[in-house]
Design a protein around this motif. Structure first.
Motif, PDB file in Angstrom:
ATOM      1  N   ILE A   9      -4.951  -0.953  -4.095  1.00 19.19           N
ATOM      2  CA  ILE A   9      -3.851  -1.520  -3.315  1.00 19.19           C
ATOM      3  C   ILE A   9      -3.396  -0.525  -2.256  1.00 19.19           C
ATOM      4  O   ILE A   9      -3.062  -0.884  -1.127  1.00 19.19           O
ATOM      5  CB  ILE A   9      -2.701  -1.964  -4.243  1.00 19.19           C
ATOM      6  CG1 ILE A   9      -3.203  -3.136  -5.080  1.00 19.19           C
ATOM      7  CG2 ILE A   9      -1.469  -2.356  -3.448  1.00 19.19           C
ATOM      8  CD1 ILE A   9      -2.233  -3.654  -6.078  1.00 19.19           C
ATOM      9  N   GLY A  10      -3.451   0.778  -2.633  1.00 24.42           N
ATOM     10  CA  GLY A  10      -3.076   1.819  -1.675  1.00 24.42           C
ATOM     11  C   GLY A  10      -4.017   1.852  -0.485  1.00 24.42           C
ATOM     12  O   GLY A  10      -3.659   2.365   0.578  1.00 24.42           O
ATOM     13  N   ARG A  11      -5.217   1.295  -0.642  1.00 21.64           N
ATOM     14  CA  ARG A  11      -6.132   1.278   0.503  1.00 21.64           C
ATOM     15  C   ARG A  11      -6.064  -0.039   1.263  1.00 21.64           C
ATOM     16  O   ARG A  11      -6.828  -0.250   2.203  1.00 21.64           O
ATOM     17  CB  ARG A  11      -7.549   1.535   0.039  1.00 21.64           C
ATOM     18  CG  ARG A  11      -7.687   2.909  -0.613  1.00 21.64           C
ATOM     19  CD  ARG A  11      -9.129   3.253  -0.832  1.00 21.64           C
ATOM     20  NE  ARG A  11      -9.833   3.427   0.439  1.00 21.64           N
ATOM     21  CZ  ARG A  11     -11.157   3.474   0.536  1.00 21.64           C
ATOM     22  NH1 ARG A  11     -11.890   3.329  -0.537  1.00 21.64           N
ATOM     23  NH2 ARG A  11     -11.727   3.639   1.701  1.00 21.64           N
TER      24      ARG A  11
ATOM     25  N   PRO B  63       0.813  -1.216   0.000  1.00 19.70           N
ATOM     26  CA  PRO B  63       0.000   0.000   0.000  1.00 19.70           C
ATOM     27  C   PRO B  63       0.850   1.271   0.000  1.00 19.70           C
ATOM     28  O   PRO B  63       0.534   2.217  -0.708  1.00 19.70           O
ATOM     29  CB  PRO B  63      -0.804  -0.113   1.302  1.00 19.70           C
ATOM     30  CG  PRO B  63      -0.872  -1.569   1.577  1.00 19.70           C
ATOM     31  CD  PRO B  63       0.418  -2.134   1.079  1.00 19.70           C
TER      32      PRO B  63
ATOM     33  N   HIS C 209      -3.122  -4.966   4.477  1.00 18.10           N
ATOM     34  CA  HIS C 209      -2.307  -5.691   3.502  1.00 18.10           C
ATOM     35  C   HIS C 209      -1.495  -6.780   4.186  1.00 18.10           C
ATOM     36  O   HIS C 209      -1.457  -7.927   3.766  1.00 18.10           O
ATOM     37  CB  HIS C 209      -1.382  -4.689   2.817  1.00 18.10           C
ATOM     38  CG  HIS C 209      -0.837  -5.167   1.516  1.00 18.10           C
ATOM     39  ND1 HIS C 209      -1.534  -5.022   0.334  1.00 18.10           N
ATOM     40  CD2 HIS C 209       0.316  -5.797   1.199  1.00 18.10           C
ATOM     41  CE1 HIS C 209      -0.819  -5.527  -0.653  1.00 18.10           C
ATOM     42  NE2 HIS C 209       0.306  -6.015  -0.153  1.00 18.10           N
TER      43      HIS C 209
ATOM     44  N   GLY D  57      -5.218   6.549   7.033  1.00 23.14           N
ATOM     45  CA  GLY D  57      -5.598   5.672   5.921  1.00 23.14           C
ATOM     46  C   GLY D  57      -4.452   4.772   5.509  1.00 23.14           C
ATOM     47  O   GLY D  57      -4.615   3.560   5.317  1.00 23.14           O
TER      48      GLY D  57
ATOM     49  N   ALA E 222      -4.319   0.772   5.768  1.00 22.53           N
ATOM     50  CA  ALA E 222      -4.072   0.044   4.521  1.00 22.53           C
ATOM     51  C   ALA E 222      -2.909  -0.917   4.684  1.00 22.53           C
ATOM     52  O   ALA E 222      -2.986  -2.092   4.298  1.00 22.53           O
ATOM     53  CB  ALA E 222      -3.797   1.040   3.395  1.00 22.53           C
ATOM     54  N   GLY E 223      -1.826  -0.407   5.275  1.00 21.01           N
ATOM     55  CA  GLY E 223      -0.655  -1.259   5.475  1.00 21.01           C
ATOM     56  C   GLY E 223      -0.988  -2.451   6.356  1.00 21.01           C
ATOM     57  O   GLY E 223      -0.575  -3.588   6.098  1.00 21.01           O
TER      58      GLY E 223
ATOM     59  N   LEU F  43     -13.085  -2.133   3.338  1.00 22.02           N
ATOM     60  CA  LEU F  43     -12.302  -0.893   3.405  1.00 22.02           C
ATOM     61  C   LEU F  43     -13.024   0.111   4.287  1.00 22.02           C
ATOM     62  O   LEU F  43     -14.246   0.175   4.312  1.00 22.02           O
ATOM     63  CB  LEU F  43     -12.112  -0.303   2.013  1.00 22.02           C
ATOM     64  CG  LEU F  43     -11.234  -1.134   1.068  1.00 22.02           C
ATOM     65  CD1 LEU F  43     -11.082  -0.415  -0.265  1.00 22.02           C
ATOM     66  CD2 LEU F  43      -9.864  -1.375   1.686  1.00 22.02           C
TER      67      LEU F  43
END
Lengths: 263, 732
Positions: A214-216, A140, B608, B600, B604-605, B625
């Motif tokens: 993907i950034g989110r 991300p 992931h 954000g 997000a990280g 999300l």
């Protein structure tokens, strides 16, 4: 001389244990691969020079795993040199930091993937195979940085700007956002045959969407599901994004050089 | 604060005094040369006056037989038979007032004879033959004919004046300095008057002579009185300043009696009081010596002062007054005896630095240098004007051209370099302040600040106010704003830029005073410096805090993980814990990039990473999300702890829960972030204390953020509900 046809890889890593570990992962990922191991930038350059003196050997070089923090400099320089002189070689950054500060410059220099070093050799091998198959990872933070990079240069499509990391409104489970217009501009030609020119470094709406999701925090597979595409197609976009970023930064470097009167 | 803008600056006063002294010298010079002149160098002989030499170009040199004059004896001028005493240098040598009266009457007669035109000189040649010569005295005497002692006396007077005034302009409120300055003012009165009458060719008007002699007496007695007063005030104060008036109360009537010739004779009229004064001054010095016991600083100053004073005055009295009184010492020409007083003034100037006389130091010489430079330039101007006036008309045009193109620009340059003050431009000032404020070490900052003040105000003296060894401030100045002290002679500055408070004295080498404009400028610069100081302090505090944060994170998170890994039973779980430690380290390093992070990006990280881990473990993830979190900047600690907590929870699920699915829902409402993590595993996490490290850590992190956490048995599986405030207060 069947021995000469064996694929060849280079590991540039200063810690001997990690070096062996990475070599082990390479051996696991690719049957019968021959691995050169060096610990510094200068050793790597000497190794490459020796390789270039025998032309058949140079063609055997398949990939290079490069640590960024080397005792005599930054691995990014080596990534750049390899990208210029041996474009067919997969350059992969081996790192323990997957944040954009460390990785973005490496991808802009031409790295085509990155590995987190602390993974088990099996996981490392799996990631290596994926990169080899054209499925580079994208975190991300890198996505966000890429979006920002292309947005600053006005390289996002008009509709794609709305789908940037901050603008997307849909949840992962919901359908494709209504605002998305599936028009492929001329720039999309770059997906197939990238040529170093201005149009090749603009992003298509699809690429922008991929970066945005993907950034989110979505993984490539999840993003593919949201976009109604196959995972492989989305991975292909990611690969293209890597390349575009490299071309963009090279064009910028050339512009900068011209501006300073160096060229 | 009293600001008297009419008060002249020390430099101006000193320059004024120097110019006044020069003017007095010029007056003496003009008066001495506007006397009838024969051109004879005479010395006393048993019967008349011996002609030592004839001045070239003088009326005497034009006489027929002038070559016979040297070695001859001048017996008479007109009707007056000459006596050796007519040539006497100092009429004080006469004992009685009657003798003086007669002497002065003879002077008047001689002067008239010389002024009234051709006079008959009676001369006895070296071979014994008498002859007469008719001489027409010139109306004025040339500069060059004045004897060296004339110039020497002017020089001594000027030196005393300059040194005296110099000390006083720098210490105008110090009684010792005031009295010392008074000696310096009195002394030239005595020497310049003496210079005029002692260097006469043979005679000046008797009335003028009496007036000059009176000035000499007045100057001498004023000098003596001031000397007594000085030793009554310096280095220790023996009496109150008011009591000093007793000195003139005693000696002024005495002086009047002397001038009016009411005393029995000259011994009582002038010699006795001068001697008495020197003795009293010496007595005061002895008293000072006793009082300065145990005060080595004052003792040193006194030793030097009294050494130079007693040596100077003592030698003078010995060679002039005493030699007359006792009559057994070879007399020294009085003009040169004045030179002994130079010992006093030069001695004090030289002792300034070593003994900090009047609390002055080497810097005090800078004002002398400045006045010297200004005087030199003014003298050059005067000489140039004079030579222009004398220049023949033809070369005048050329001279003007040279002056216009060469002299004036060069003079302007010199004036600017030597005399004019240099000021700092505003932008330069601003830059200099910032440069000082952001110098790394506090010592360098203090030095930079002092250097900047020197550049701004060019003070003669910069005193650093500091705490004394007992930690008390020895200065009364405690204000936090600049203040003008001593009528503009000094300015006090508060402590800034790691420098203690300062007192600047004598701005622009003493040429000007501190005024309201300088006060305003100083106030602004101090404010600016404080502001810059505060910014730098805040920055430094930030750096310290950041370091502390990194240290704490390394210890709490990374250290705890590594320690736990040591106690793992098998290699696989050891490795797993080490990998977790590396993930923690990544969060710590990510926090180094900045104090605040994008919420954000953080979520997000986290998503992931969680997705990757669960995929590898074969667990399905349901994590929609979250909207409205992009672009929200939150404190680093929130991101870091949020990530660590989720990482921990996911690890627990992977290891213990035996789950197939994990759902995470993060939402943001009214500045509160709520995260619910639920698995469909075996549950019982509440009761299961086997891995209490994780749970304990969870609670610690939530508490650190002022949040709430609940762990519920949500059969099937476990529900962990975390709520965190996103405000800055919650981040502490």
């Amino acid at each position: 001389m069947s021995r000469d046809r064996r694929p060849l890889a280079l590991v540039v890593e200063d810690l001997p244990e990690v070096r062996d570990w990475l070599a082990e992962a390479l051996a696991k990922a690719f049957d019968g691969i021959e691995v050169g191991r060096v610990g510094t930038l200068s050793e790597a350059r000497a190794w490459l020079a020796a390789l270039e003196s025998g032309s058949r050997d140079a063609a055997r070089l398949k990939m290079a795993l490069i640590d960024l923090g080397l005792p005599d400099g930054s691995g990014i320089d080596l990534v750049r040199e390899l990208t210029e002189r041996h474009p067919h070689v997969l350059t992969i950054v081996a790192t323990i930091f997957d944040d954009d500060e460390h990785l973005f410059p490496a991808i802009a220099a031409g790295a085509q993937g990155y590995l987190l070093k602390e993974q088990e050799p099996e996981a490392l091998a799996r990631h290596l195979r994926m990169i080899d198959e054209g499925l580079p990872p994208l975190s991300p933070s890198i996505s966000r940085r890429m979006l920002a990079h292309f947005r600053e240069r006005g390289a996002l499509p008009a509709s794609g700007a709305a789908a940037s990391a901050g603008g997307a409104t849909s949840a992962a489970g919901s359908a494709v956002p209504a605002a998305r217009v599936p028009v492929e501009p001329v720039a999309a030609r770059a997906d197939g045959a990238p040529s170093p020119g201005a149009e090749s470094i603009t992003l298509s709406p699809r690429e922008t969407e991929v970066l945005s999701y993907i950034g989110r925090g979505l993984r490539v597979g999840e993003a593919a599901k949201v976009l109604g595409l196959t995972e492989h197609t989305v991975a292909g976009y990611v690969k293209t994004l890597y390349r575009k970023l490299n071309i963009s930064s090279r064009a910028e470097a050339a512009l900068e050089a011209a501006r300073r009167g160096l060229v | 604060m009293r600001l008297d803008r009419h008060r002249p600056s020390p430099g101006a006063l000193l320059l004024l005094a120097a110019l006044a002294g020069l003017a007095a010298c010029v007056a003496a010079l003009l008066w001495s040369t506007q006397q009838p002149w024969m051109g004879l160098k005479l010395s006393p002989e048993a019967e008349g006056l011996r002609i030592e030499a004839v001045s070239p170009g003088s009326p005497a040199a034009g006489l027929p037989g002038a070559q016979r004059l040297p070695g001859s004896v001048l017996r008479s001028i007109g009707p007056v038979e000459l006596r050796p005493s007519d040539l006497i240098e100092e009429p004080d040598a006469f004992r009685s007032y009657e003798q003086i009266g007669e002497f002065l009457a003879r002077q008047s007669t001689l002067r008239r004879a010389l002024q009234d035109g051709p006079v008959r000189l009676g001369i006895r040649a070296a071979d014994g033959n008498a002859f007469e010569a008719l001489l027409s005295p010139a109306p004025s005497r040339s500069f060059g004919d004045l004897p060296p002692s004339f110039w020497f006396q002017l020089f001594c007077g000027l030196c005393a004046l300059l040194v005296g005034v110099w000390i006083w302009v720098l210490r105008p409120f110090d009684w010792g300095a005031r009295m010392f300055a008074l000696t310096g003012l009195s002394f030239p009165v005595a020497t310049i008057s003496a210079a005029v009458y002692s260097s006469r060719e043979i005679a000046i008007d008797g009335a003028a002579f009496r007036a000059l002699s009176g000035m000499n007496h007045a100057g001498s007695m004023a000098f003596g009185m001031a000397l007594i007063a000085m030793f009554l005030c310096y280095p220790k104060r023996i009496v109150e300043p008011r009591a000093l008036l007793a000195i003139p109360a005693l000696f002024l009537p005495w002086l009047a009696a002397d001038l009016l010739r009411l005393m029995p004779d000259q011994d009582w009229g002038i010699r006795a009081p001068v001697l008495l004064m020197v003795l009293i001054a010496f007595g005061c010095a002895v008293k000072q010596w006793r009082m300065t016991e145990g005060d080595p600083h004052s003792r040193g100053a006194l030793r030097w002062m009294s050494l130079s004073t007693t040596l100077g005055c003592g030698l003078f009295v010995l060679t002039t007054v005493l030699s007359k009184l006792l009559g057994w010492l070879p007399p020294l020409e009085q003009g040169y005896a004045f030179g002994f007083f130079l010992i006093v003034y030069l001695g004090i100037a030289l002792g300034l630095r070593r003994y900090r006389l009047f609390d002055l130091d080497r810097w005090a010489f800078r004002i002398l240098l400045w006045v010297g430079g200004a005087l030199a330039l003014l003298t050059l101007d005067a000489l140039l004007l004079l030579s222009l006036r004398l220049a023949p008309a033809a070369s005048l045009g050329l001279s003007l051209l040279v002056i216009g193109f060469l002299y004036l620009p060069a003079r302007s340059f010199l004036w600017h370099r030597v005399v004019d003050r240099r000021r700092l431009a505003d932008d330069e000032l601003f830059q200099a302040v910032l440069q000082v404020a952001f110098t790394a070490s506090s010592d360098e900052r203090a030095q930079g600040w002092q250097a900047l003040l020197r550049r701004m105000f060019d003070p003669l003296e910069l005193e650093v106010l500091g705490p004394d060894p007992f930690g008390r401030r020895y200065t009364a100045h405690d204000s936090d704003r600049p203040e003008i002290l001593r009528d503009g002679l000094a300015m006090a500055l508060p402590a800034v830029a790691s420098s203690p408070g300062l007192v600047l004295r004598y701005p622009w080498k003493g040429r000007e005073l501190f005024g309201l404009a300088q006060l305003r400028l100083a106030t602004h610069v101090v404010e600016l410096m404080r502001h810059a100081d505060a910014s730098r302090d805040a920055y430094e505090r930030g750096v310290v805090e950041e370091r502390r944060r990194v240290a704490r994170d390394l210890h709490d998170d990374l250290g705890a993980r590594l320690l736990a890994s040591l106690n793992r039973p098998d290699l696989a779980s050891t490795r797993r814990t080490i990998r977790e430690a590396i993930a923690e380290m990544r969060s710590v390093v990510a926090g180094l990039a900045g104090e605040s992070q994008d919420l954000g990006a953080c979520i997000a990280g986290l998503r992931h990473e969680t997705a990757s881990r669960l995929e590898a473990a074969g667990i399905e993830l349901d994590w929609p999300l979250t909207d409205g979190v992009d672009g929200i900047r939150v404190d680093y600690r929130i991101c870091k702890n949020l990530s660590s907590m989720h990482r921990e929870l996911v690890s627990n699920v992977i290891r213990h829960a035996n789950a197939t699915r994990l759902s995470v829902a993060i939402e943001l409402n009214d500045g509160r972030l709520r995260s619910r993590v639920r698995d469909d595993g075996v549950g019982g996490a509440v009761a299961d204390a086997a891995d209490s490290f994780g749970l304990r850590n969870l609670r610690r992190r939530v508490e650190e953020l002022n949040g709430k956490v609940s762990v519920a048995d949500a059969r099937p599986g476990t529900l962990v509900d975390i709520e965190l405030p996103l405000t800055a207060g919650g981040a502490r």
